[in-house]
Design an enzyme around this catalytic site. Structure first.
Site, PDB file in Angstrom:
ATOM      1  CB  ALA A 186      86.192  73.361  48.755  1.00 10.97           C
ATOM      2  CB  SER A 200      84.252  69.826  50.048  1.00  8.30           C
ATOM      3  OG  SER A 200      84.035  69.839  51.433  1.00  8.30           O
ATOM      4  CB  CYS A 201      82.281  70.013  44.802  1.00  7.88           C
ATOM      5  SG  CYS A 201      80.547  70.513  44.967  1.00  7.88           S
ATOM      6  CE  LYS A 202      83.017  78.338  42.136  1.00 11.25           C
ATOM      7  NZ  LYS A 202      82.949  78.838  40.746  1.00 11.25           N
ATOM      8  CB  THR A 204      78.743  67.750  47.106  1.00  5.01           C
ATOM      9  OG1 THR A 204      79.987  68.458  47.131  1.00  5.01           O
ATOM     10  CG2 THR A 204      78.495  67.115  48.456  1.00  5.01           C
TER      11      THR A 204
END
Length: 849
Positions: free
Chosen positions: A304, A770-772, A778
Site C-alpha cells: 500500500a 495492495s495490502c501492507k 495480496t
C-alpha cells in the site's frame, strides 16, 4: 525447467517408498550400496513413472539422472537435511522427437553412468489435453499447444517493449480440467519492473527542478513590503528544505546498483527508499485452451502506498492535511495556468517597457532633425511596440488580481503603493485611506489603458500636423514672391519657417511623449504589482499552504509509489491492446481506469496507511499519459519519461516505430490520456474484526462510496462515447450490484472487491492490489482472482476450483514472492489469525506458519 527437476524429485520419492515396502516385505537390512542398482530377476520389472508438466523449447535436449535414496536416510531427512543417493543411471531424449512421435510416449534405455550397461527402462509421455482417439483428434493437439505457448514466450514476452516494463520473471505452469472435461494450460508469471526505481528518480529530479525554479521566481520579484517579503522568505525556506532532502535521497538512490528493481517488505521503513514502492510486481496469467490462443490477465501488486519511514503515530495524510493545511493562503483563487500567465506578463512588461521608452526618446531626437520621413519611421515603430505592450499587459488576470488584493486590503492585509510595492495596511491606517483607492481600482486600470491609447493618438496627430505643415511650407512661393505678396498677412499669421524649426518640433512633441511615458509607467507599475501578487500567492499556495515540509515530503513519497505501479499497469495494458482499435478509441475518449484494491484494516497503523493511500490515489487523477515514438528499440529508449510539475505530470510512453505508426492520428499527435483512479478497500484480517466490533470503519465506507460514484461516472461516459463496445451493456447490472453491496455494510464484505474488479476488467482498466506489504493477503487475493477468472471465463470445473486455488497458493509464484521478501516459502499467518479471514482467503495447510 524447475518443474522438470521437481518431477524427477518426485521420482526419487516414489522409488524410496517402493524400496521401503520391499524392505519391509523381505525383512532385510541391506546396505544402501547394495541397493544402488537393480539386481536379480525382478530388476527389469521395476516400473518408473514420471509426470512432468512443463513447456520448453522443442530443440531442448533433456538428460535424466535416476537415483535411489536410502530409506534410512529419508527418515533422518527432517533433522539432517542430507540424503545419500546412489545413481542408477541416465538417459536423454529430445523434446522435438517426443512431440513428432506418433505414439504418446516413448521408451528410453537407462544406462550406467559410464554408458556401458543397460540397467532399466524409462518411459516419457507427453502432455495429453484430450483423449487422443483416431476419430476425435487426428492430430497431436498437445504439440500445437506447446508450440503456441512457446511462441508467445519467445515473441511477445521477449519483445523490447516487454523487456522495458518487466524483468526477473518467475513462471509456473498448471493443467486444470474444465466442466466439459477438456484441459486448460495456465501459465502464471510474476515479474519485477525497472520502473520501481527509474520513475521515482525522475520524480525526484522533477521536484528538485520545480522548487529550484520557484525559488528563483520569487527572488526575482524585487522589493516587497515586510509582510509580503516575510511570506516570500517562508516560501523560499520551505522549498530549500525540500530541495536539500530530495537531493540527499537522490544521491543515495544513485549509489544503489543500476540493476535494482525490487524493494523488499523488510526495507519499507528505510529513509532512502521512501519513494520506492514496496514489493512491486506484475502478476500475470495466460490461459490457453484446446484450439484457442493464450489470453492474458494482469494485476499489479505492491505494498500500500504509504510513508512507513515517518510512520503513523499521528495518522496518515488525510488526517494530517486536515490538521496542518494553512487554509488562509491555500484559498488563493489562482491556478497554475494563471501563475504561468502572470510570469509571462511580468516578462513582457520587463521587455516591452524599455522598448517603448527607447522609441519615445528616439522620436524626440529625430524631431530635432526636422526630417518628416525619418520621423514617420520612428513613429511607426513606436506605435507597433505600444500596441504589443497593450496586447500583452491588458489582461483580465490583472483585474482579478486587483480585486483579490482589494479584498485582502479591506481586511487589513495588503495595499498597493503608487510605486508598485505590496504593503500591508493596518486597520487604523485603513480608516484614513481613500475609499476610491480600493473600490475603483479596476476602473482606474481601464482608464490607464485608455490614457495610453489617447497619448499615442495625440503623438500621432501631432506628427501628422508637423508633417502637413512641412509639406505646406515646401509648397509656399519663393522669398521674393513672399515679400511682394503684402505685409499685412504676415502681421496676423506666424511665419511658416517657425513651424519648420527643429526646436519647435521637439517642444511640441515633448509634453505628449512625457504623458505617454507616464501612462506606460503607471500601467507597468499596476500590472507588475498585480502579477507579483499572483506569483507570490502561487508560491505560497505551493509551499507553505500545503503544510510542513514533512507532510509535503510524505505526500510526494506516497504519490511516487503509486506512480510506478500505475505506469507499469498502463504499459502492459497498452502493449496488449495495440491491435485493438476499440481500446485505443477508449483511451482517446474517456482515458484509462485504474482500480486500486486495498486489503488494509481500519485499525491501528493500517488506518494511517489507508489515509495515505486515499490521498495518494486521489493525486494520481492529475496524471496523464502521452505516447511517443522511440528513437530505437534499445531498452533505454523504450523507458517512460516523466515531464511537467506537481499537479500536472505527464508520463511519455515510447513505442517502437512500427507500433507507433499503427496508432490513431490523435495519439500520434500527442493527445493526452487521462487517468481515472478509484480505490476500494475491505479489511480482512483480525484487526478489521476489532475495528468492526469496537472501532470505526467509516473511512472504509466513505472511500468505497466515493469510488463507486466516480466509477459510475466513468462508465456512463464510456457508454455515451462508445455505446457499441463489447460488454458495455452489462455494466449497469454490475454497478447496481456494487451499489447494493456497499450499502449493505456487511462485515468483511469482499464481494465489493470482486464486483469492482469485474467492472475494471470489463472496461479494460488497470487492476492494482495492495495490502501492507503485498506479500500475504495480496497473495490470497490475486490467486483467488485468478481462479475465479478461470471459473467464470474459462469454465473451470467446480470440483477443481478448490484444488486449483490450493495449488497456486502452495506452489505458485506467490510463494516465490514470500521467499524474496522474508527468506521463507510460508505465508506469515497463524492458525488463530486465519479464523478471522473470509474462507476463500485462507491458504492451504502447510503453506503458512
Amino acid at each position: 525447467m524447475n518443474s522438470l527437476r521437481r518431477g524427477f524429485a518426485n521420482l526419487q520419492t516414489l522409488m524410496d517408498s517402493r524400496a521401503s515396502r520391499s524392505e519391509q516385505n523381505n525383512n532385510l537390512e541391506t546396505p544402501a550400496a547394495d541397493r544402488g542398482a537393480p539386481t536379480g530377476p525382478n530388476s527389469s520389472q521395476q516400473l518408473l513413472h514420471v509426470e512432468c508438466q512443463v513447456a520448453v523449447a522443442v530443440t531442448t535436449k533433456v538428460k535424466i539422472h535416476v537415483s535411489t535414496v536410502d530409506p534410512y536416510d529419508v527418515r533422518k531427512l527432517c533433522s539432517t537435511q542430507i540424503v545419500k543417493r546412489s545413481c542408477l543411471g541416465f538417459t536423454s531424449f529430445s523434446i522435438r522427437d517426443l512431440l513428432r512421435s506418433k505414439e504418446p510416449c516413448c521408451s528410453l534405455k537407462l544406462r550406467t553412468m559410464d554408458g556401458v550397461n543397460e540397467v532399466g527402462d524409462v518411459t516419457v509421455s507427453r502432455l495429453q489435453l484430450e483423449e487422443e482417439t483416431e476419430d476425435k483428434c487426428p492430430e497431436n493437439k498437445s504439440a500445437v499447444l506447446c508450440d503456441a505457448l512457446h511462441g508467445s514466450v519467445q515473441d511477445k514476452e521477449n519483445s523490447p517493449m516487454m523487456r522495458a516494463a518487466l524483468c526477473s520473471q518467475v513462471c509456473k505452469l498448471y493443467r486444470f480440467q474444465t466442466e466439459d472435461h477438456r484441459w486448460l494450460l495456465v501459465r502464471e508469471q510474476m515479474s519485477e519492473t525497472p520502473l520501481s526505481f527509474s520513475l521515482p528518480k525522475q520524480l525526484l529530479s522533477a521536484l528538485i527542478r520545480e522548487h529550484t525554479d520557484r525559488v528563483a521566481e520569487v527572488k526575482a520579484l524585487g522589493d516587497l513590503s515586510p509582510h509580503w517579503d516575510g511570506l516570500r522568505h517562508d516560501a523560499v525556506t520551505h522549498s530549500l528544505q525540500l530541495i536539500g532532502c530530495y537531493q540527499q535521497t537522490q544521491a543515495e538512490l544513485h549509489c544503489l546498483s543500476t540493476a535494482s528493481c525490487f524493494k523488499a517488505s523488510s526495507s519499507k521503513s528505510d529513509r532512502h527508499l521512501q519513494f520506492i514502492p514496496t514489493n512491486l510486481h506484475s502478476q500475470r496469467m495466460e490461459v490457453t485452451g484446446p484450439g484457442s490462443s493464450g489470453v492474458w490477465y494482469e494485476v499489479i501488486t505492491f505494498g500500500a502506498p504509504a510513508d512507513h519511514h515517518q510512520a503513523f503515530k499521528h495518522g496518515g495524510l488525510k488526517r494530517l492535511l486536515i490538521k496542518h493545511t494553512d487554509h488562509t493562503h491555500s484559498s488563493a483563487p489562482f491556478s497554475r495556468d494563471e501563475s504561468c500567465r502572470a510570469k509571462r506578463l511580468l516578462a513582457a512588461a520587463a521587455q516591452l517597457q524599455p522598448l517603448v521608452f527607447g522609441l519615445a526618446e528616439q522620436l524626440l531626437s529625430v524631431s530635432m532633425e526636422a526630417d518628416p520621413n525619418r520621423l514617420q519611421d520612428v513613429l511607426d515603430d513606436l506605435r507597433e511596440q505600444t500596441s504589443l505592450f497593450i496586447q500583452a499587459l491588458n489582461d483580465d488576470l490583472v483585474k482579478v488580481a486587483l480585486q483579490d488584493m482589494n479584498s485582502r486590503a479591506g481586511s487589513g492585509s495588503s495595499h498597493l503603493h503608487g510605486n508598485g510595492l505590496l504593503c500591508e495596511v493596518s486597520p487604523g491606517d485603513q480608516e484614513g485611506a481613500p475609499q476610491d483607492d480600493t473600490q475603483n481600482r479596476e476602473e482606474e486600470w481601464d482608464r490607464t489603458w485608455v490614457n495610453v491609447g489617447k497619448s499615442l493618438d495625440c503623438i500621432t496627430a501631432m506628427v501628422e500636423r508637423l508633417q502637413e505643415r512641412q509639406r505646406h511650407l515646401q509648397e509656399q512661393p519663393s522669398p521674393e514672391q513672399q515679400e511682394s505678396s503684402g505685409e499685412t498677412k504676415s502681421q496676423h499669421t506666424a511665419s511658416p519657417s517657425s513651424f519648420s524649426s527643429s526646436s519647435s518640433w521637439q517642444e511640441q512633441l515633448l509634453p505628449l511623449v512625457v504623458t505617454l511615458r507616464d501612462c506606460v509607467r503607471e500601467a507597468v507599475t499596476t500590472a507588475r504589482a498585480a502579477m507579483t501578487f499572483v506569483v507570490l500567492q502561487g508560491a505560497v499556495a505551493a509551499t507553505v499552504a500545503r503544510g510542513p515540509t514533512q507532510i509535503v515530503q510524505r505526500r510526494h513519497a506516497v504519490f511516487s509509489q503509486g506512480l510506478s505501479a500505475i505506469v507499469c499497469g498502463f504499459m502492459l495494458k497498452l502493449f496488449g491492446g495495440l491491435e485493438d482499435p476499440e481500446f485505443l478509441q477508449q483511451l482517446l475518449s474517456v482515458g484509462i481506469l485504474a482500480q486500486f484494491e486495498g486489503l488494509l484494516s481500519t485499525y491501528g497503523e493500517e488506518l494511517g496507511m489507508l489515509e495515505d493511500m486515499e490521498v495518494g490515489v486521489a493525486d494520481l487523477s492529475s496524471l496523464a499519459f502521452a505516447i511517443t515514438e522511440a528513437q530505437s528499440e534499445r531498452p533505454d529508449d523504450l523507458q517512460p519519461t516523466l515531464t511537467g510539475a506537481w499537479g500536472d505530470f505527464v508520463v511519455e510512453v515510447p513505442l517502437p516505430s512500427e507500433s507507433f505508426r499503427s496508432l490513431p492520428e490523435e495519439l500520434k499527435a500527442g493527445r493526452l490520456i487521462r487517468v481515472e483512479p478509484v480505490l476500494f478497500n475491505i479489511g480482512i484480517n483480525q484487526h478489521q474484526s476489532l475495528a468492526e466490533r469496537f472501532g470505526d470503519s467509516s473511512l472504509q465506507e466513505r472511500v468505497n462510496q466515493q469510488s463507486c460514484e466516480r466509477l459510475r461516472v466513468y462508465c456512463n461516459k464510456l457508454r455515451e462515447k462508445l455505446p457499441n463496445m463489447a460488454g458495455i451493456q452489462s455494466l449497469l447490472d454490475l454497478l447496481s450490484s456494487l451499489d447494493r453491496s456497499i450499502e449493505a455494510k456487511k462485515r468483511k464484505n469482499v464481494e465489493v472487491l470482486w464486483l469492482a474488479a469485474s467492472v475494471c476488467r470489463k472496461v479494460n482498466g488497470v487492476r492494482l492490489t495492495s495490502c501492507k506489504s503485498a506479500k500475504d493477503r495480496t497473495a490470497m487475493s490475486v490467486t483467488l482472482e485468478q481462479c475465479m477468472i478461470l471459473r467464470e471465463q474459462h469454465t473451470l470445473s467446480q470440483q477443481q476450483f478448490s484444488s486449483a486455488l490450493d495449488n497456486m497458493r502452495r506452489d505458485g509464484c506467490r510463494t516465490e514472492n514470500v521467499q524474496k521478501n522474508i527468506g521463507t516459502r510460508k505465508f506469515a499467518f497463524s492458525s488463530v489469525q486465519l479464523l478471522t479471514f473470509p474462507k476463500l482467503y485462507r491458504p492451504p495447510d502447510g503453506s503458512y506458519g
